[in-house]
Design a protein around this motif. Structure first.
Motif, short mmCIF file in Angstrom:
data_model
loop_
_atom_site.label_atom_id
_atom_site.label_comp_id
_atom_site.label_asym_id
_atom_site.label_seq_id
_atom_site.Cartn_x
_atom_site.Cartn_y
_atom_site.Cartn_z
N GLN A 49 0.82 -1.19 0.02
CA GLN A 49 0.00 0.15 0.02
C GLN A 49 0.87 1.26 0.13
O GLN A 49 2.16 1.26 0.15
CB GLN A 49 -1.15 0.13 1.09
CG GLN A 49 -0.21 0.06 2.65
CD GLN A 49 -1.43 0.14 3.67
OE1 GLN A 49 -1.89 1.22 4.05
NE2 GLN A 49 -1.36 -0.95 4.40
N ASN A 50 -0.03 2.40 -0.34
CA ASN A 50 0.66 3.50 -0.16
C ASN A 50 -0.57 4.66 0.21
O ASN A 50 -1.42 4.09 0.79
CB ASN A 50 1.34 4.26 -1.59
CG ASN A 50 0.52 3.94 -2.73
OD1 ASN A 50 -0.68 4.21 -2.73
ND2 ASN A 50 1.22 3.99 -3.76
N THR A 51 -0.24 5.82 0.09
CA THR A 51 -1.33 6.79 0.63
C THR A 51 -2.52 6.71 -0.10
O THR A 51 -3.62 7.24 0.08
CB THR A 51 -0.74 8.35 0.60
OG1 THR A 51 -0.36 8.62 -0.53
CG2 THR A 51 0.35 8.30 1.43
N THR A 52 -2.43 6.36 -1.48
CA THR A 52 -3.47 6.23 -2.34
C THR A 52 -4.51 4.88 -2.32
O THR A 52 -5.70 4.85 -2.64
CB THR A 52 -3.17 6.40 -3.91
OG1 THR A 52 -2.44 5.31 -4.32
CG2 THR A 52 -2.21 7.41 -4.03
N GLY A 53 -3.78 3.78 -1.59
CA GLY A 53 -4.86 2.70 -1.54
C GLY A 53 -3.98 1.59 -1.07
O GLY A 53 -2.86 1.47 -0.84
N SER A 117 -8.89 3.74 2.56
CA SER A 117 -9.13 4.04 1.16
C SER A 117 -10.19 2.98 0.84
O SER A 117 -10.52 2.86 -0.40
CB SER A 117 -7.66 3.75 0.21
OG SER A 117 -7.49 2.31 0.49
N LYS A 209 -6.89 16.28 4.54
CA LYS A 209 -6.65 14.76 3.92
C LYS A 209 -5.97 14.03 4.82
O LYS A 209 -5.45 12.77 4.27
CB LYS A 209 -5.81 14.86 2.63
CG LYS A 209 -6.87 15.57 1.50
CD LYS A 209 -6.36 15.74 0.11
CE LYS A 209 -5.78 14.25 -0.43
NZ LYS A 209 -5.23 14.32 -1.86
N HIS A 212 -4.60 9.15 7.39
CA HIS A 212 -4.26 7.93 7.18
C HIS A 212 -3.41 7.65 8.61
O HIS A 212 -2.65 8.23 8.90
CB HIS A 212 -3.13 7.77 6.18
CG HIS A 212 -2.62 6.35 5.67
ND1 HIS A 212 -3.17 5.17 5.66
CD2 HIS A 212 -1.23 5.92 5.46
CE1 HIS A 212 -2.47 4.15 5.43
NE2 HIS A 212 -1.23 4.52 5.20
N GLY A 254 2.56 12.21 0.13
CA GLY A 254 1.96 11.20 -0.77
C GLY A 254 0.71 11.94 -1.54
O GLY A 254 0.41 13.23 -1.13
N ARG A 255 0.11 11.34 -2.59
CA ARG A 255 -0.79 11.68 -3.52
C ARG A 255 -2.39 11.54 -2.86
O ARG A 255 -3.19 12.04 -3.54
CB ARG A 255 -0.55 11.32 -4.81
CG ARG A 255 0.69 11.70 -5.54
CD ARG A 255 0.89 11.25 -7.02
NE ARG A 255 1.21 9.94 -6.88
CZ ARG A 255 0.61 8.97 -7.34
NH1 ARG A 255 -0.78 9.31 -7.51
NH2 ARG A 255 0.75 7.65 -7.07
N GLY A 256 -2.11 10.58 -1.90
CA GLY A 256 -3.45 10.18 -1.42
C GLY A 256 -3.91 10.84 -0.15
O GLY A 256 -3.77 11.88 0.20
#
Length: 276
Positions: A49-53, A117, A209, A212, A254-256
């Motif tokens: 995983q990463n910040t987008t999912g 996510s 945002k 997480h 991150g982008r998420g």
């Protein structure tokens, strides 16, 4: 005030690994360190995983989880413990057995069932095992609204629904339940039912945002405070303040969904003054 004694306060996390560092055991270790605890950990699942999912996971076996925890318990005196992602029925049964059969303290149970996510992290069979075997051992369970809904089968829309869900989870055996109300529409309202009284914790909603790892960080902070001997109410209040600050001080990583800053109170050696 937390008393940082000379003898180290040891806190254990049993959870999944988030390689991006925002949640799971990495967030727990940061949080334990911020509260002056020496962190020890057992990995239940390697997530991708990463910040987008979340893109997948490889789970450990019950035996490998047990083999990680037993040497720690045999060598160290663990003062605080929490569980996070326990992805299979076998792992949950083994972890519950370890809490029953070893000197481990009653855990903070963060019933992780879905990622920020939206990725499902636990199947129905494992969820039933969690309700049947682990909740009765919990010092406190810390579900968010979707988790409490899945555990209890209720549709939670307001404070009354939170009260009902907490009562049902206590009837399942948890000594105390903290329902996190961040998914409600209005202000951020959390509800603690300790079996004797119900306390409400209200705070203005933060438009961000940086969400997480909030659940992991909160449950780890509660476990650390309990390890230091704080009362449950004080531990929850202190942990909530810590998470609020972790959100406010979160860098845009991150982008998420940005990870909260679980290490915001740890002073960096680079911040020391008077160096050449």
């Amino acid at each position: 005030m937390i008393d940082h004694k000379d003898e180290p306060i040891i806190a254990l996390t049993i959870a999944g690994l988030d390689p991006s560092g925002g949640a799971g055991i990495v967030a727990d270790i940061k949080t334990f360190t911020a509260f002056g605890c020496f962190a020890v950990a057992a990995v239940t699942s390697l997530t991708f995983q990463n910040t987008t999912g979340v893109f997948g996971a490889v789970h450990q076996t019950a035996e490998t989880v047990r083999d990680q925890i037993l040497p720690v318990v045999e060598d160290l005196s663990v003062a605080g413990a929490k569980t996070g992602m326990l992805p299979t029925r076998a792992i949950i049964a083994e972890v519950a057995r370890l809490f029953r059969e070893t000197p481990l303290p009653a855990p903070v149970v963060d019933p992780v069932v879905r990622s920020t996510s939206g990725y499902d992290l636990i199947d129905d069979e494992a969820l039933e095992a969690l309700k049947r075997e682990l909740l009765p051992l919990a010092r406190i369970a810390t579900p968010n609204i979707p988790e409490a809904e899945r555990i209890t089968g209720l549709r939670i829309k307001d404070e009354e629904g939170m009260r009902q869900a907490a009562r049902i989870m206590r009837e399942m055996g948890a000594r105390a339940v903290l329902i996190k109300g961040g998914h409600l529409a209005d202000e951020a309202l959390d509800l603690l039912d300790d079996g004797e009284q119900v306390r409400l914790y209200s705070a203005p909603r933060i438009q961000t945002k940086a969400t997480h790892g909030t659940g992991c960080t909160l449950s780890a902070a509660i476990a650390a405070c309990l390890a230091h001997g704080l009362s449950l109410h004080e531990a929850v209040a202190r942990a909530k303040d810590f998470v609020t600050e972790a959100i406010m001080k979160a860098p845009p990583i991150g982008r998420g969904f940005h990870p909260v800053n679980s290490a915001h109170s740890v002073r960096s050696v680079l911040d020391k003054t008077g160096e050449a």
